[in-house]
Design an enzyme around this catalytic site. Structure first.
Site, PDB file in Angstrom:
ATOM      1  N   SER A 167     -63.194  40.750  52.876  1.00 61.42           N
ATOM      2  CA  SER A 167     -63.158  40.566  54.329  1.00 61.42           C
ATOM      3  C   SER A 167     -62.947  41.878  55.073  1.00 61.42           C
ATOM      4  O   SER A 167     -63.091  41.920  56.280  1.00 61.42           O
ATOM      5  CB  SER A 167     -62.025  39.603  54.695  1.00 61.42           C
ATOM      6  OG  SER A 167     -60.791  40.141  54.263  1.00 61.42           O
TER       7      SER A 167
ATOM      8  N   CYS B 236     -37.213  42.623  29.122  1.00 60.00           N
ATOM      9  CA  CYS B 236     -38.257  43.652  29.032  1.00 60.00           C
ATOM     10  C   CYS B 236     -38.436  44.013  27.559  1.00 60.00           C
ATOM     11  O   CYS B 236     -37.445  44.252  26.863  1.00 60.00           O
ATOM     12  CB  CYS B 236     -37.833  44.882  29.833  1.00 60.00           C
ATOM     13  SG  CYS B 236     -38.823  46.344  29.456  1.00 60.00           S
TER      14      CYS B 236
ATOM     15  N   GLN C 205     -60.194  44.447  44.184  1.00 61.82           N
ATOM     16  CA  GLN C 205     -58.907  44.040  44.756  1.00 61.82           C
ATOM     17  C   GLN C 205     -58.421  42.777  44.052  1.00 61.82           C
ATOM     18  O   GLN C 205     -57.317  42.306  44.316  1.00 61.82           O
ATOM     19  CB  GLN C 205     -59.065  43.758  46.250  1.00 61.82           C
ATOM     20  CG  GLN C 205     -59.525  44.966  47.049  1.00 61.82           C
ATOM     21  CD  GLN C 205     -60.003  44.566  48.428  1.00 61.82           C
ATOM     22  OE1 GLN C 205     -59.235  44.527  49.377  1.00 61.82           O
ATOM     23  NE2 GLN C 205     -61.274  44.257  48.564  1.00 61.82           N
TER      24      GLN C 205
ATOM     25  N   ALA D 152     -72.507  35.584  46.663  1.00 64.51           N
ATOM     26  CA  ALA D 152     -72.532  36.711  45.728  1.00 64.51           C
ATOM     27  C   ALA D 152     -73.424  36.426  44.517  1.00 64.51           C
ATOM     28  O   ALA D 152     -74.096  37.335  44.010  1.00 64.51           O
ATOM     29  CB  ALA D 152     -71.109  37.025  45.275  1.00 64.51           C
TER      30      ALA D 152
ATOM     31  N   ASN E 187     -71.934  40.184  51.382  1.00 59.35           N
ATOM     32  CA  ASN E 187     -70.832  39.255  51.676  1.00 59.35           C
ATOM     33  C   ASN E 187     -71.410  37.942  52.209  1.00 59.35           C
ATOM     34  O   ASN E 187     -72.522  37.916  52.744  1.00 59.35           O
ATOM     35  CB  ASN E 187     -69.888  39.863  52.726  1.00 59.35           C
ATOM     36  CG  ASN E 187     -68.485  39.282  52.658  1.00 59.35           C
ATOM     37  OD1 ASN E 187     -67.894  39.205  51.574  1.00 59.35           O
ATOM     38  ND2 ASN E 187     -67.943  38.880  53.793  1.00 59.35           N
TER      39      ASN E 187
ATOM     40  N   GLY F 112     -68.009  40.865  48.702  1.00 61.57           N
ATOM     41  CA  GLY F 112     -67.083  39.736  48.789  1.00 61.57           C
ATOM     42  C   GLY F 112     -65.690  40.081  49.250  1.00 61.57           C
ATOM     43  O   GLY F 112     -64.717  39.541  48.731  1.00 61.57           O
TER      44      GLY F 112
ATOM     45  N   HIS G 191     -55.084  46.315  43.085  1.00 58.56           N
ATOM     46  CA  HIS G 191     -53.984  45.430  43.480  1.00 58.56           C
ATOM     47  C   HIS G 191     -53.287  44.807  42.275  1.00 58.56           C
ATOM     48  O   HIS G 191     -52.600  43.802  42.417  1.00 58.56           O
ATOM     49  CB  HIS G 191     -54.490  44.336  44.426  1.00 58.56           C
ATOM     50  CG  HIS G 191     -54.858  44.853  45.790  1.00 58.56           C
ATOM     51  ND1 HIS G 191     -55.557  44.121  46.717  1.00 58.56           N
ATOM     52  CD2 HIS G 191     -54.615  46.056  46.386  1.00 58.56           C
ATOM     53  CE1 HIS G 191     -55.734  44.846  47.820  1.00 58.56           C
ATOM     54  NE2 HIS G 191     -55.187  46.026  47.634  1.00 58.56           N
TER      55      HIS G 191
HETATM   56  P1  OAD Z   1     -60.471  37.635  51.626  1.00 58.95           P
HETATM   57  O1  OAD Z   1     -60.115  36.221  51.377  1.00 58.95           O
HETATM   58  O2  OAD Z   1     -59.796  38.344  52.740  1.00 58.95           O
HETATM   59  O3  OAD Z   1     -62.035  37.740  51.914  1.00 58.95           O
HETATM   60  C1  OAD Z   1     -62.963  37.150  51.059  1.00 58.95           C
HETATM   61  C2  OAD Z   1     -64.351  37.463  51.600  1.00 58.95           C
HETATM   62  O4  OAD Z   1     -65.282  36.934  50.678  1.00 58.95           O
HETATM   63  C3  OAD Z   1     -64.648  36.852  52.977  1.00 58.95           C
HETATM   64  O5  OAD Z   1     -65.223  37.849  53.806  1.00 58.95           O
HETATM   65  C4  OAD Z   1     -65.658  35.744  52.668  1.00 58.95           C
HETATM   66  O6  OAD Z   1     -66.651  35.614  53.680  1.00 58.95           O
HETATM   67  C5  OAD Z   1     -66.306  36.279  51.400  1.00 58.95           C
HETATM   68  N1  OAD Z   1     -66.861  35.225  50.525  1.00 58.95           N
HETATM   69  C6  OAD Z   1     -66.391  33.989  50.318  1.00 58.95           C
HETATM   70  N2  OAD Z   1     -67.161  33.334  49.431  1.00 58.95           N
HETATM   71  C7  OAD Z   1     -68.142  34.188  49.060  1.00 58.95           C
HETATM   72  C8  OAD Z   1     -69.277  34.103  48.183  1.00 58.95           C
HETATM   73  N3  OAD Z   1     -69.533  33.003  47.487  1.00 58.95           N
HETATM   74  N4  OAD Z   1     -70.074  35.192  48.056  1.00 58.95           N
HETATM   75  C9  OAD Z   1     -69.817  36.322  48.775  1.00 58.95           C
HETATM   76  N5  OAD Z   1     -68.778  36.459  49.618  1.00 58.95           N
HETATM   77  C10 OAD Z   1     -67.949  35.417  49.761  1.00 58.95           C
HETATM   78  O7  OAD Z   1     -60.290  38.422  50.240  1.00 58.95           O
HETATM   79  P2  OAD Z   1     -60.169  39.981  50.002  1.00 58.95           P
HETATM   80  O8  OAD Z   1     -60.996  40.749  50.966  1.00 58.95           O
HETATM   81  O9  OAD Z   1     -60.364  40.221  48.565  1.00 58.95           O
HETATM   82  O10 OAD Z   1     -54.179  41.522  48.460  1.00 58.95           O
HETATM   83  O11 OAD Z   1     -58.637  40.217  50.340  1.00 58.95           O
HETATM   84  C11 OAD Z   1     -58.106  41.487  50.215  1.00 58.95           C
HETATM   85  C12 OAD Z   1     -56.658  41.409  49.786  1.00 58.95           C
HETATM   86  O12 OAD Z   1     -55.918  40.581  50.668  1.00 58.95           O
HETATM   87  C13 OAD Z   1     -56.444  40.758  48.450  1.00 58.95           C
HETATM   88  O13 OAD Z   1     -56.639  41.632  47.358  1.00 58.95           O
HETATM   89  C14 OAD Z   1     -55.007  40.348  48.519  1.00 58.95           C
HETATM   90  C15 OAD Z   1     -55.042  39.733  49.897  1.00 58.95           C
HETATM   91  O14 OAD Z   1     -53.851  39.618  50.527  1.00 58.95           O
HETATM   92  C16 OAD Z   1     -53.063  41.509  47.746  1.00 58.95           C
HETATM   93  O15 OAD Z   1     -52.681  40.535  47.129  1.00 58.95           O
HETATM   94  C17 OAD Z   1     -52.295  42.797  47.780  1.00 58.95           C
END
Ligand code: OAD
Length: 233
Positions: free
Chosen positions: A178, A136, A91, A220, A202, A176, A109
């Site tokens: 949420s 463009c 993502q 991670a 995670n 990693g 994404h």
């Molecule tokens: P989030 O910020 O929602 O979640 C990040 C996750 O990584 C959380 O569950 C943290 O606990 C975990 N985390 C943080 N540090 C870490 C580490 N050192 N090792 C392991 N885990 C760790 O990010 P995403 O789930 O990627 O979409 O968010 C999903 C989407 O929401 C993104 O792609 C973006 C956002 O809005 C778009 O831009 C379309």
């Protein structure tokens, strides 16, 4: 337990956190101090393209200051040494998987280092800044080029290929993320429905943590190299 033949790995912002890129939900719903709807929606771009370009220009430039970490490198190693089929979907819009040795990464994404023209749909690699007056390269329309980022309300890339891979895999690993944003957050359910084992790596339990067959919690850079070593052992 049988060794997996087909693995799908889904990564999120947490895998790049230790490289110095902020996650989304750990920063109170703001992305680098901007509300998401200002910089990550088509409406935000239509309202203030100058600001949105400036925002992504800064994110793009910041990539040169970060490096892949041990988790990205471990997944790069896994892709080269795993005898079965591996699908890596992220993502994240950074290029740290590629710099960590992975190829054919599915950026569902979008990517900071890519742009496309909203007038003619031409896509290209974008390494420098964009502005509302950038033409463009294909149709010359000024105002057509935009960051190749899937904003809220837009359809993620390669969904058919992804769903097919998730349905066919025998191990689904989420790293990693949420589990707050669909459709990516639904992959674990799809994988389970089709009989795959599911594993979460995670920092702390994600929203869907209880759905996974197994969840390991920690950074991670520790968990991913350990897991990769166990798969390749
Ligand atoms: P989030 O910020 O929602 O979640 C990040 C996750 O990584 C959380 O569950 C943290 O606990 C975990 N985390 C943080 N540090 C870490 C580490 N050192 N090792 C392991 N885990 C760790 O990010 P995403 O789930 O990627 O979409 O968010 C999903 C989407 O929401 C993104 O792609 C973006 C956002 O809005 C778009 O831009 C379309």
């Amino acid at each position: 337990m049988a060794e997996p033949d087909q693995i799908v790995i889904l990564t999120g912002a947490g895998i790049s956190a230790e490289s110095g890129i902020d996650t989304f939900r750990d920063t109170g719903g703001l992305w680098e101090n901007h509300p998401i709807e200002q910089v990550a929606t088509p409406e935000g771009f239509a309202k203030d393209p100058e600001l949105v370009h400036r925002f992504y220009n800064l994110r793009r430039a910041a990539l040169s200051k970060v490096k892949p970490n041990a988790a990205h490198l471990a997944l790069g190693r896994l892709q080269h040494e795993f005898a079965g089929k591996l699908t890596l979907v992220t993502q994240n819009v950074d290029d740290l998987h590629e710099r960590g040795g992975s190829s054919d990464v599915i950026h569902m994404h979008g990517e900071l280092l890519s742009a496309f023209c909203s007038a003619c749909d031409h896509h290209w690699q974008q390494l420098s800044d964009l502005s509302p007056s950038t033409p463009c390269p294909a149709c010359q329309t000024r105002g057509g080029p935009r960051p190749d980022i899937v904003w809220f309300g837009e359809m993620p890339y390669q969904m058919r290929r992804l769903e097919a891979a998730v349905q066919a895999c025998d191990l689904f690993v989420s790293i990693g993320t949420s589990g707050a944003v669909y459709p990516a957050a639904g992959f674990v359910h799809l994988a389970k429905t089709y009989g795959a084992r599911t594993l979460e790596l995670n920092l702390d339990p994600s929203q869907g943590s209880a759905v996974f067959d197994e969840a390991r919690h920690g950074p991670a850079t520790k968990l991913v190299p350990e897991w990769v070593a166990s798969v390749l052992a």
